[in-house]
Enzyme design. Structure first.
Site, PDB file in Angstrom:
ATOM      1  N   ASP A 147       0.685  -1.187   0.038  1.00 22.65           N
ATOM      2  CA  ASP A 147       0.088  -0.086   0.033  1.00 22.65           C
ATOM      3  C   ASP A 147       0.967   1.313  -0.069  1.00 22.65           C
ATOM      4  OD1 ASP A 147      -2.091  -1.658   0.448  1.00 22.65           O
ATOM      5  OD2 ASP A 147      -2.495  -1.219   2.575  1.00 22.65           O
ATOM      6  N   ILE A 148       0.504   2.200  -0.701  1.00 20.92           N
ATOM      7  CA  ILE A 148       1.204   3.594  -0.820  1.00 20.92           C
ATOM      8  C   ILE A 148       1.334   4.109   0.551  1.00 20.92           C
ATOM      9  CG2 ILE A 148       1.339   5.893  -1.795  1.00 20.92           C
ATOM     10  CD1 ILE A 148       0.261   4.677  -4.281  1.00 20.92           C
ATOM     11  N   CYS A 380     -25.641   2.733  26.153  1.00 20.82           N
ATOM     12  CA  CYS A 380     -25.574   4.130  25.830  1.00 20.82           C
ATOM     13  C   CYS A 380     -26.844   4.491  25.012  1.00 20.82           C
ATOM     14  CB  CYS A 380     -24.254   4.174  24.622  1.00 20.82           C
ATOM     15  SG  CYS A 380     -23.607   6.040  24.623  1.00 20.82           S
ATOM     16  N   GLY A 382     -28.777   2.577  23.867  1.00 21.21           N
ATOM     17  CA  GLY A 382     -29.599   1.316  24.217  1.00 21.21           C
ATOM     18  C   GLY A 382     -30.396   1.775  25.567  1.00 21.21           C
ATOM     19  N   GLU A 404     -31.869  14.429  19.533  1.00 19.74           N
ATOM     20  CA  GLU A 404     -30.888  13.661  18.333  1.00 19.74           C
ATOM     21  C   GLU A 404     -31.798  13.494  17.134  1.00 19.74           C
ATOM     22  OE1 GLU A 404     -28.628  10.356  19.544  1.00 19.74           O
ATOM     23  OE2 GLU A 404     -27.487  10.397  17.455  1.00 19.74           O
ATOM     24  N   HIS A 506     -20.301   2.430  28.232  1.00 21.89           N
ATOM     25  CA  HIS A 506     -20.030   1.297  27.486  1.00 21.89           C
ATOM     26  C   HIS A 506     -19.106   0.385  28.277  1.00 21.89           C
ATOM     27  CE1 HIS A 506     -21.283   2.809  23.378  1.00 21.89           C
ATOM     28  NE2 HIS A 506     -21.002   4.126  24.053  1.00 21.89           N
ATOM     29  N   GLU A 508     -18.775  -2.605  27.450  1.00 23.43           N
ATOM     30  CA  GLU A 508     -18.144  -3.713  26.627  1.00 23.43           C
ATOM     31  C   GLU A 508     -16.562  -3.328  26.546  1.00 23.43           C
ATOM     32  OE1 GLU A 508     -20.300  -1.656  25.829  1.00 23.43           O
ATOM     33  OE2 GLU A 508     -20.202  -0.667  23.593  1.00 23.43           O
TER      34      GLU A 508
HETATM   35  N1  GLN Z   1     -26.187   8.933  19.846  1.00 18.27           N
HETATM   36  C1  GLN Z   1     -25.992   8.844  21.266  1.00 18.27           C
HETATM   37  C2  GLN Z   1     -25.274  10.124  22.014  1.00 18.27           C
HETATM   38  O1  GLN Z   1     -24.604  10.630  21.389  1.00 18.27           O
HETATM   39  C3  GLN Z   1     -25.683   7.547  21.818  1.00 18.27           C
HETATM   40  C4  GLN Z   1     -24.471   7.514  21.567  1.00 18.27           C
HETATM   41  C5  GLN Z   1     -23.913   5.843  21.634  1.00 18.27           C
HETATM   42  O2  GLN Z   1     -24.720   4.897  22.010  1.00 18.27           O
HETATM   43  N2  GLN Z   1     -22.395   5.791  21.757  1.00 18.27           N
HETATM   44  O3  GLN Z   1     -25.477  10.375  23.099  1.00 18.27           O
END
Ligand code: GLN
Length: 557
Positions: A147-148, A380, A382, A404, A506, A508
């Site tokens: 790859d360049i 998040c 979720g 949002e 998060h 995870e």
């Molecule tokens: N979009 C949402 C926010 O900005 C959730 C972000 C996410 O799930 N990482 O707060």
């Protein structure tokens, strides 16, 4: 200080990151202190603004760096705790060089790839070369040889080897040895050509990691050795693993990779202790029970998009001696046919995300889980959709939404963080990285964590609107964790539900094999309890999973 450079040949997606991470596991098991870093030749400053279709998940570090998902492998496979210094992109290199040029630091000189760009790259390796902390630095170079964009990185490595001496360096080339069905043969030519490309720039690999579907026979090994100038025992086979990526360190160990690398680096080390790792792999490979979990997201065809989530589920399930049958559901498809898709699952997980697409489907998933008392874990976004759902369908706030998704919503139960109001640039401007959460005593969250103070990694712009707190609490929506000043909701749960948990952060990004994250572990336990027809689970008095501090896992010297 010893250095290992990992390059990739022939094609991308060979699992170079996993191979580098697995070598890290093996060297740590030999009681070496290891650190990993990734060089990414693309021009983005970081992957934070890239679409998961393009790049997979964005992995967030403690210091808030948005990085390549390979850093997730590094943290899961080793005891490293990484920072923004462990991921360098061409974008960052050029940003540094150009800022210096504008400041006048190069005054009088012509600014060039060699030496100015290569100097920035070499400095990044040097920055990690702290002998009080590490014995070995493993540097993975993203992309494929030829790859360049990758050339300045390879040139920097060539210079670096000259400076530190070849006895302190191993170049490991991860390559593809394809099987051609019509000829019934494994082919070495692509590897020969890839190594020739490396040599053109002055790099000679000492180890070849051959990714292959079929075992390499003696002839193939001999051929690779001869044409690539690599000793025969350094031609290492890496077959596709059968069950889980966590087998990779074990298969590489069986091929003698760790011993080989230590010999090449003149490192005297004990035999590796892989007992715990093996036990974990055994549980993942042949679990005693299985549980079906729905993940409701937007990028269900891209396995890398929710990588850390799938891995965290594996860790938690492994600790319960349980296998996972994942049901990946495109959120948009849950705008209808909810019952048909969710009725047979033992748990529902809604990952993080951005933008309005699929939101109503995710809200439906949260509703279904709430009404049917199916364990729910919202990460998040979720958590945000679960909040909107509860406000709409339990509290009767019909127009509840996030700003949002509907800028001027009259009922903004989720709204832009105050600190985000002036933000114009999209790059690295979210609420990012590790922040403390104060857990409310007496909540399910306290039981799950077994603690009242935790730190977790964040990546978001929006938050729960505290104006609605009391109204929603009356109906059973509990804020079970907040920022220490109480201003931001970090964790929510439902009072009349066996396991309905949402977090603004998060989890995870902090789960490992043999060290599952409590929220995932609690979730899997609840799913198993539901499957077994038991009403109780983490709310009962079973022991809370304990989090093992990192230092307990660091090899003793
Ligand atoms: N979009 C949402 C926010 O900005 C959730 C972000 C996410 O799930 N990482 O707060």
């Amino acid at each position: 200080m010893k250095y290992i450079f990992v390059t990739g040949g022939v094609v991308s997606s060979l699992g170079k990151g996993l191979t580098a991470a697995s070598l890290g596991t093996l060297l740590e098991a030999r009681r070496l202190r290891v650190v990993l870093q990734k060089f990414d030749p693309y021009l983005n400053v970081d992957p934070g603004t890239m679409n998961p279709f393009q790049h997979g998940e964005v992995y967030v570090l403690n210091d808030g760096a948005e990085t390549d998902l390979d850093l997730g492998h590094y943290e899961r496979f080793t005891n490293c705790v990484l920072t923004r210094h462990n991921n360098l992109t061409s974008g960052q290199v050029y940003e540094t060089v150009i800022l210096k040029e504008r400041r006048g630091d190069y005054l009088g000189k012509t600014v060039q790839v060699i030496p100015h760009v290569t100097d920035v790259i070499k400095n990044r390796i040097r920055e990690l070369s702290d002998e009080s902390k590490y014995d070995v630095v493993i540097t993975e170079i993203g992309g494929t040889t030829g790859d360049i964009e990758g050339l300045p990185f390879l040139e920097a490595i060539r210079q670096f080897i000259l400076e530190v001496g070849p006895q302190n360096v191993v170049n490991m080339h991860v390559t593809l040895v394809p099987y051609i069905k019509a000829a019934h043969e494994l082919k070495t030519k692509p590897t020969q050509q890839s190594v020739a490309k490396l040599r053109e720039i002055g790099l000679q690999p000492q180890v070849l990691i051959c990714r292959t579907e079929k075992p390499l026979d003696r002839d193939v090994r001999r051929k690779l050795s001869m044409f690539c100038s690599v000793s025969e025992k350094a031609v290492v086979e890496e077959l596709d693993v059968e069950h889980t990526i966590y087998e990779v360190p074990l298969t590489l160990h069986a091929e003698g990779l760790d011993k080989l690398v230590c010999d090449l680096l003149h490192l005297e080390t004990p035999e590796p202790d892989l007992a715990d790792w093996r036990k974990f792999v055994e549980r993942v490979v042949s679990p005693k029970k299985r549980v079906k979990i729905a993940v409701v997201g937007k990028y269900m065809d891209v396995r890398d998009a929710y990588k850390s989530i799938y891995e965290s589920l594996t860790h938690a399930a492994g600790s319960e001696d349980c296998g996972i049958d994942l049901k990946l559901i495109d959120a948009e498809s849950l705008e209808h046919d909810i019952d048909a898709q969710l009725k047979d699952v033992a748990g529902v997980l809604v990952p993080g995300g951005f933008g309005v697409r699929g939101i109503e489907g995710k809200i439906n998933a949260a509703r279904y889980a709430r009404e049917h008392k199916i364990p729910y874990l919202g990460l998040c976004l979720g958590m945000q959709v679960a909040t909107i759902e509860f406000a709409r369908n339990v509290c009767g706030i019909k127009d509840a939404n996030s700003t949002e998704f509907q800028k001027n919503t009259p009922e903004a139960v989720i709204s832009l963080l105050e600190e985000q109001r002036g933000v114009r640039n999209k790059g690295a401007s979210m609420r990012l990285g590790t922040w403390p959460t104060q857990i409310v005593k007496g909540t399910l969250a306290e039981k799950i964590y077994g603690d009242t103070e935790v730190t977790e990694r964040h990546r978001h712009r929006y938050e729960f609107n505290m104006k609605y707190r009391d109204r929603m609490n009356e109906k059973g929506f509990v804020i079970s964790g907040t920022s220490p000043d109480g201003a931001l909701a970090e964790l929510i749960e439902l009072r009349d539900h066996p396991y309905f948990v949402g977090c603004q952060y998060h989890p995870e990004f902090q789960s490992k094999p043999n060290k599952p994250h409590p929220l995932f572990k609690g979730f899997i336990q609840a799913c198993l309890a539901r499957q077994a027809g038991r009403a109780t689970h983490a709310r009962g008095d079973q022991e809370s999973p304990r989090r093992v501090p990192d230092r307990e896992l660091v090899p003793q010297r």
